[in-house]
Scaffold this active site. Structure first.
Site, PDB file in Angstrom:
ATOM      1  N   LYS A 157       1.075   4.118  -2.862  1.00  0.00           N
ATOM      2  CA  LYS A 157       0.732   5.518  -2.573  1.00  0.00           C
ATOM      3  C   LYS A 157       1.918   6.442  -2.850  1.00  0.00           C
ATOM      4  O   LYS A 157       1.748   7.555  -3.346  1.00  0.00           O
ATOM      5  CB  LYS A 157       0.229   5.651  -1.127  1.00  0.00           C
ATOM      6  CG  LYS A 157      -1.080   4.894  -0.860  1.00  0.00           C
ATOM      7  CD  LYS A 157      -2.193   5.370  -1.770  1.00  0.00           C
ATOM      8  CE  LYS A 157      -3.548   4.773  -1.412  1.00  0.00           C
ATOM      9  NZ  LYS A 157      -4.615   5.253  -2.311  1.00  0.00           N
ATOM     10  N   TYR A 214       0.834  -1.213   0.000  1.00  0.00           N
ATOM     11  CA  TYR A 214       0.000   0.000   0.000  1.00  0.00           C
ATOM     12  C   TYR A 214       0.868   1.263   0.000  1.00  0.00           C
ATOM     13  O   TYR A 214       0.645   2.195  -0.777  1.00  0.00           O
ATOM     14  CB  TYR A 214      -0.899  -0.048   1.238  1.00  0.00           C
ATOM     15  CG  TYR A 214      -1.904   1.061   1.374  1.00  0.00           C
ATOM     16  CD1 TYR A 214      -3.105   1.038   0.667  1.00  0.00           C
ATOM     17  CD2 TYR A 214      -1.677   2.137   2.239  1.00  0.00           C
ATOM     18  CE1 TYR A 214      -4.040   2.051   0.819  1.00  0.00           C
ATOM     19  CE2 TYR A 214      -2.601   3.143   2.404  1.00  0.00           C
ATOM     20  CZ  TYR A 214      -3.793   3.094   1.694  1.00  0.00           C
ATOM     21  OH  TYR A 214      -4.714   4.095   1.854  1.00  0.00           O
TER      22      TYR A 214
END
Ligand code: NDP
Length: 251
Positions: free
Chosen positions: A162, A158
């Protein structure tokens, strides 16, 4: 604005949480007054949201698409420009988590998070920018995360996705700035949505001690930032990562 000049915005992940709040804010006829295209995989909640927006005097369309399917996403973005005659704003908000410590993380959990959160933003941007260039105007916003700015144990996939969105935003800003298109990332901190509601209450209470404004964020906190970044007034704001986390992380 008349129908033909009303700006058109695609918001991915609009079925709930932050994306839903962004869509409501952008479609509000007393605020940004965009025609908002509501995109996610599940049509039911999108249809309900469309009804709510129209009842308030706004305009919306529903677009059922899996953003992790590049061909379908490309076709979906093109179909919006074809049907509505223009495309001005893209908010890449759809996202998932598949948390786990890096040493135990499977290739599948890495790939699905990178494909859903990062590759989708690239594919949608590539498709949308071609239409925006025609109108000599564009606002692209990538919903990143503080995890992508400062890292977060248990979120290698993640956080990498990002952080990738932030690099993507800066690069698109440089490549397309001369065409009237801005591109920015917004990095939310801890926001109360389905994504975070399974965290134990104790963890949420402890987290607040590290947030300067002493509360968790709401989807509306993020929507307010997106409204400004996508406004006509924000033409000189590009290539930035705007952290909206109540002062949890500070550079
Ligand atoms: P939610 O889990 O509440 O909503 C996620 C949204 O993404 C849903 O609308 C979902 O729709 C959509 N989505 C997921 N996968 C796909 C897919 N393959 N194709 C199309 N749509 C998809 O999350 P949040 O609202 O909390 O998060 C929104 C964004 O904000 C995410 O990118 C997240 O990473 C980011 N963020 C969230 C934070 C938080 O604290 N909540 C903090 C920092 C960043 P459906 O399932 O119907 O397809």
């Amino acid at each position: 604005m008349s129908d033909s000049t009303q700006r058109v915005a695609i918001v991915t992940g609009a079925s709930r949480g932050i994306g839903r709040a962004i869509a409501l804010r952008l479609a509000d006829p007393n605020r940004a007054n965009r025609h908002v295209v509501l995109a996610s995989r599940t049509e039911g909640p999108l249809n309900d949201l469309k009804t709510q927006i129209e009842a308030a005097g706004g305009k919306a369309s529903v677009l059922a698409v899996d953003v992790a399917d590049p061909k379908a996403l490309q076709a979906a973005v093109d179909s919006v420009a074809d049907k509505l005659g223009r495309l001005d704003i893209l908010v890449n908000n759809a996202g998932i988590t598949k948390d786990g410590l890096a040493l135990r993380m499977s290739d599948e959990d890495w790939d699905v998070v990178l494909d859903t959160n990062l590759k989708s933003a690239f594919v949608a941007t590539r498709a949308a920018a071609r239409h925006m260039m025609r109108g000599k105007f564009g606002r692209i916003v990538n919903i990143a995360s503080t995890s992508g700015v400062v890292g977060n144990a248990g979120q290698a996939n993640y956080a990498a996705a990002k952080a990738g969105m932030i690099g993507l935003s800066k690069t698109i800003a440089k490549e397309l700035g001369g065409k009237g298109i801005t591109c920015n990332a917004i990095a939310p901190g801890f926001i109360t949505t389905d994504m975070t509601h399974n965290l134990p209450q104790q963890v949420k209470d402890d987290l607040q001690k590290f947030i300067a404004v002493r509360r968790l964020g709401t989807p509306e906190d993020i929507a307010a930032a997106v409204e400004y970044v996508t406004s006509d007034d924000a033409g000189f704001l590009s290539g930035q990562c705007i952290v909206v986390d109540g002062g949890m992380t500070m550079a």
